[in-house]
Design an enzyme around this catalytic site. Structure first.
Site, PDB file in Angstrom:
ATOM      1  N   GLY A  14       0.840  -1.210   0.000  1.00  0.00           N
ATOM      2  CA  GLY A  14       0.000   0.000   0.000  1.00  0.00           C
ATOM      3  C   GLY A  14       0.864   1.245   0.000  1.00  0.00           C
ATOM      4  N   ARG A  76       0.383  -4.682  -4.985  1.00  0.00           N
ATOM      5  CA  ARG A  76       0.487  -5.861  -4.123  1.00  0.00           C
ATOM      6  C   ARG A  76       0.797  -7.111  -4.942  1.00  0.00           C
ATOM      7  NH1 ARG A  76      -0.717  -4.269   0.879  1.00  0.00           N
ATOM      8  NH2 ARG A  76      -2.166  -2.553   1.170  1.00  0.00           N
ATOM      9  N   ASP A 110       5.181  -5.074   5.714  1.00  0.00           N
ATOM     10  CA  ASP A 110       5.612  -6.405   6.164  1.00  0.00           C
ATOM     11  C   ASP A 110       5.724  -7.402   5.010  1.00  0.00           C
ATOM     12  OD1 ASP A 110       2.855  -6.204   5.920  1.00  0.00           O
ATOM     13  OD2 ASP A 110       2.447  -7.758   7.401  1.00  0.00           O
ATOM     14  N   THR A 132       4.654   2.250   6.174  1.00  0.00           N
ATOM     15  CA  THR A 132       3.242   1.864   6.303  1.00  0.00           C
ATOM     16  C   THR A 132       2.554   2.780   7.305  1.00  0.00           C
ATOM     17  OG1 THR A 132       1.625   0.216   6.999  1.00  0.00           O
ATOM     18  CG2 THR A 132       3.772   0.020   8.003  1.00  0.00           C
ATOM     19  N   ASP A 134       0.200   1.811   8.959  1.00  0.00           N
ATOM     20  CA  ASP A 134      -0.210   0.933  10.065  1.00  0.00           C
ATOM     21  C   ASP A 134       0.841   0.847  11.179  1.00  0.00           C
ATOM     22  OD1 ASP A 134      -2.453   0.454   8.623  1.00  0.00           O
ATOM     23  OD2 ASP A 134      -2.138  -1.684   8.328  1.00  0.00           O
ATOM     24  N   ASP A 136       3.233  -1.225  11.649  1.00  0.00           N
ATOM     25  CA  ASP A 136       3.245  -2.563  12.249  1.00  0.00           C
ATOM     26  C   ASP A 136       4.374  -3.457  11.733  1.00  0.00           C
ATOM     27  OD1 ASP A 136       2.279  -2.928   9.693  1.00  0.00           O
ATOM     28  OD2 ASP A 136       0.528  -4.094  10.272  1.00  0.00           O
ATOM     29  N   ARG A 178      -5.406  -3.030  10.032  1.00  0.00           N
ATOM     30  CA  ARG A 178      -5.956  -4.380   9.849  1.00  0.00           C
ATOM     31  C   ARG A 178      -5.608  -5.284  11.017  1.00  0.00           C
ATOM     32  NH1 ARG A 178      -3.120  -5.873   4.589  1.00  0.00           N
ATOM     33  NH2 ARG A 178      -1.928  -4.402   5.798  1.00  0.00           N
TER      34      ARG A 178
HETATM   35  N1  LIG Z   1       4.196 -13.804   2.635  1.00  0.00           N
HETATM   36  C1  LIG Z   1       4.876 -13.260   1.633  1.00  0.00           C
HETATM   37  N2  LIG Z   1       5.983 -13.874   1.177  1.00  0.00           N
HETATM   38  C2  LIG Z   1       6.698 -13.345   0.166  1.00  0.00           C
HETATM   39  N3  LIG Z   1       6.369 -12.219  -0.469  1.00  0.00           N
HETATM   40  C3  LIG Z   1       5.293 -11.563  -0.061  1.00  0.00           C
HETATM   41  C4  LIG Z   1       4.487 -12.025   1.027  1.00  0.00           C
HETATM   42  N4  LIG Z   1       3.482 -11.152   1.201  1.00  0.00           N
HETATM   43  C5  LIG Z   1       3.659 -10.189   0.288  1.00  0.00           C
HETATM   44  N5  LIG Z   1       4.736 -10.425  -0.480  1.00  0.00           N
HETATM   45  C6  LIG Z   1       5.227  -9.589  -1.576  1.00  0.00           C
HETATM   46  O1  LIG Z   1       5.348  -8.243  -1.114  1.00  0.00           O
HETATM   47  C7  LIG Z   1       4.516  -7.370  -1.883  1.00  0.00           C
HETATM   48  C8  LIG Z   1       3.876  -6.339  -0.999  1.00  0.00           C
HETATM   49  O2  LIG Z   1       3.245  -6.973   0.086  1.00  0.00           O
HETATM   50  P1  LIG Z   1       1.889  -6.467   0.702  1.00  0.00           P
HETATM   51  O3  LIG Z   1       1.573  -7.348   1.861  1.00  0.00           O
HETATM   52  O4  LIG Z   1       0.873  -6.336  -0.366  1.00  0.00           O
HETATM   53  O5  LIG Z   1       2.208  -4.981   1.177  1.00  0.00           O
HETATM   54  P2  LIG Z   1       3.113  -4.391   2.334  1.00  0.00           P
HETATM   55  O6  LIG Z   1       4.520  -4.544   1.943  1.00  0.00           O
HETATM   56  O7  LIG Z   1       2.677  -2.977   2.408  1.00  0.00           O
HETATM   57  O8  LIG Z   1       2.761  -5.181   3.576  1.00  0.00           O
HETATM   58  C9  LIG Z   1       3.540  -8.290  -2.580  1.00  0.00           C
HETATM   59  O9  LIG Z   1       3.245  -7.765  -3.849  1.00  0.00           O
HETATM   60  C10 LIG Z   1       4.276  -9.596  -2.732  1.00  0.00           C
HETATM   61  O10 LIG Z   1       5.061  -9.581  -3.910  1.00  0.00           O
HETATM   62  O1  LIG Z   2      -4.775  -0.769  -0.461  1.00  0.00           O
HETATM   63  P1  LIG Z   2      -5.512  -2.012  -0.107  1.00  0.00           P
HETATM   64  O2  LIG Z   2      -4.967  -3.180  -0.841  1.00  0.00           O
HETATM   65  O3  LIG Z   2      -6.986  -1.864  -0.216  1.00  0.00           O
HETATM   66  O4  LIG Z   2      -5.207  -2.338   1.406  1.00  0.00           O
HETATM   67  C1  LIG Z   2      -5.679  -1.613   2.500  1.00  0.00           C
HETATM   68  C2  LIG Z   2      -4.730  -1.820   3.644  1.00  0.00           C
HETATM   69  O5  LIG Z   2      -3.541  -1.099   3.417  1.00  0.00           O
HETATM   70  C3  LIG Z   2      -3.179  -0.341   4.565  1.00  0.00           C
HETATM   71  O6  LIG Z   2      -3.589   0.993   4.337  1.00  0.00           O
HETATM   72  C4  LIG Z   2      -1.694  -0.352   4.774  1.00  0.00           C
HETATM   73  O7  LIG Z   2      -1.227  -1.658   4.866  1.00  0.00           O
HETATM   74  P2  LIG Z   2       0.185  -2.080   4.219  1.00  0.00           P
HETATM   75  O8  LIG Z   2       1.208  -1.219   4.854  1.00  0.00           O
HETATM   76  O9  LIG Z   2       0.360  -3.517   4.559  1.00  0.00           O
HETATM   77  O10 LIG Z   2       0.100  -1.815   2.760  1.00  0.00           O
HETATM   78  C5  LIG Z   2      -3.996  -0.980   5.686  1.00  0.00           C
HETATM   79  O11 LIG Z   2      -4.236  -0.104   6.746  1.00  0.00           O
HETATM   80  C6  LIG Z   2      -5.258  -1.364   4.964  1.00  0.00           C
HETATM   81  O12 LIG Z   2      -5.926  -2.408   5.625  1.00  0.00           O
HETATM   82 MG   LIG Z   3       1.294  -5.284   4.996  1.00  0.00          MG
END
Ligand SMILES: Nc1ncnc2c1ncn2[C@@H]1O[C@H](COP(=O)(O)OP(=O)(O)O)[C@@H](O)[C@H]1O
Ligand SMILES: O=P(O)(O)OC[C@H]1O[C@](O)(COP(=O)(O)O)[C@@H](O)[C@@H]1O
Ligand SMILES: [Mg+2]
Length: 346
Positions: A14, A76, A110, A132, A134, A136, A178
């Site tokens: 995000g 994502r 994360d 983020t 969040d 977190d 979340r």
């Molecule tokens: N459990 C996971 N293991 C490996 N790669 C992951 C995992 N979760 C997410 N990713 C990779 O990291 C990218 C971003 O993760 P995402 O969870 O969508 O956002 P954020 O980094 O903000 O938490 C995803 O597009 C995916 O390629």
């Molecule tokens: O942009 P999306 O895919 O609708 O996701 C919304 C989520 O992204 C966030 O804004 C930020 O989360 P990440 O840092 O994991 O991207 C959360 O607070 C929310 O639940």
């Molecule tokens: Mg995340």
């Protein structure tokens, strides 16, 4: 100094405030301190997988420090959903080799840290930054985006207070979060709010009703309830159910029925992630970006640049990518809210 001739850069997950400030810092420092060429990948890891990138120069990052969003785009990786992790890592490394990447800097949450860890374990030099709203990510006490989101949520609560007072209403304000209640807690303290519901503390509707009735009995015309999108009732928590927005959507009717007080819901959602970063996020994102380049130049990789006890530190990706950093029950913001008389739903 470690030689980095070509440095890759991407933003994943995000978006949030401060991404452009960090992209600017990494690009300027990589050029000036390492003499590196910077390649910016589009839309997160999908850009790396497809070799979809462009060269970033001084001119590309001029004037973006305070700009919201990310000039590279983010995502994502849903287009690649279903592919095995090993396969994604192998294809990413092939592209990195084809493009002559000596290292990669990934800005993300994360999930981003987890994939970065997999890339690092497969042999790519990777340094990440924690972004983020969040807040977190494990291994750092703060992520950029959080301060801006809390600022926006706090301002929204202030605005809700005046209209709530005029109409003698209960105002529910849903904020993002979340898995973790950091935004709700901080905005609940700064707003202030009278009830704060977070994912970490399953709530009982009766406890919230009692708190609102007690305020009304004291002659208070209105109440503010801040709800994290991932907040859960005690019953849902016991059954292992989690559904985003469920708490706010249900409570708006439950509270009105039980208290007889008009109750309204405002969902702040993506407003919290948009627009210019606060000064705090500009500083944090800039410093983290500069530190990432310094570490790479010193031959350090396989780490996220985190902040611990106010100092910038390299955090092993194995730790940063090990799951969400939820609010510990003994956190001082929880204690502060309780001592100020707020209800946390338990
Ligand atoms: N459990 C996971 N293991 C490996 N790669 C992951 C995992 N979760 C997410 N990713 C990779 O990291 C990218 C971003 O993760 P995402 O969870 O969508 O956002 P954020 O980094 O903000 O938490 C995803 O597009 C995916 O390629
Ligand atoms: O942009 P999306 O895919 O609708 O996701 C919304 C989520 O992204 C966030 O804004 C930020 O989360 P990440 O840092 O994991 O991207 C959360 O607070 C929310 O639940
Ligand atoms: Mg995340």
């Amino acid at each position: 100094m470690h030689t980095i001739r070509t440095l890759g850069l991407l933003t994943a997950g995000g978006d949030c405030q401060g991404l452009n400030a960090a992209l600017r810092a990494v690009t300027l420092a990589a050029q000036r301190d390492l003499g590196a060429t910077v390649l910016g990948f589009h839309d997160g890891y999908v850009g790396l997988l497809r070799g979809d990138c462009r060269r970033l120069d001084r001119d590309d990052v001029a004037g973006i420090l305070a700009q919201g969003g990310t000039i590279l785009g983010t995502g994502r990786g849903r287009a690649e959903q279903g592919a095995a992790l090993d396969d994604l890592v192998r294809r990413s490394l092939q592209q990195a080799t084809a493009l002559g990447l000596d290292a990669l800097v990934c800005l993300g949450g994360d999930g981003t840290q987890r994939f970065a860890r997999a890339l690092a374990e497969a042999g790519l030099r990777v340094v990440t930054l924690p972004k983020t709203i969040d807040n977190d990510i494990r291994g750092t006490e703060v992520c950029f985006g959080f301060d801006s989101a809390v600022y926006i949520a706090t301002e929204a609560i202030e605005r809700l207070r005046t209209t709530a007072h005029s109409h003698s209403r209960v105002m529910l304000c849903e904020v993002m979060g979340r898995d973790a209640g950091w935004i709700a807690l901080a905005a609940g303290l700064a707003g202030p709010a009278h009830v704060v519901l977070i994912p970490e503390i399953p709530y009982r509707t009766e406890a919230v009703v009692a708190a609102l009735q007690a305020r009304a009995a004291r002659g208070r015309r209105y109440s503010i309830v801040v709800v994290a999108e991932g907040a859960r009732s005690a019953a849902d928590a016991a059954a292992g159910r989690t559904q985003k927005h469920a708490a706010a959507l249900r409570l708006v009717d439950e509270l009105q029925d039980a208290t007889g007080i008009e109750t309204r819901l405002t969902t702040l959602g993506y407003v919290l992630r948009g627009g210019a970063p606060t000064v705090g996020d500009r500083l944090l994102a800039t410093e983290l970006g500069l530190e990432a380049v310094r570490l790479l130049g010193a031959g350090v990789h396989g780490v996220m640049v985190g902040q611990q006890h106010g100092r910038l530190v390299p955090v092993p990706l194995a730790e940063a990518g090990s799951g969400a950093r939820t609010v510990p029950p003994e956190h001082r913001w929880i204690d502060a809210l309780r001592r100020l008389g707020a209800c946390l739903g338990d």
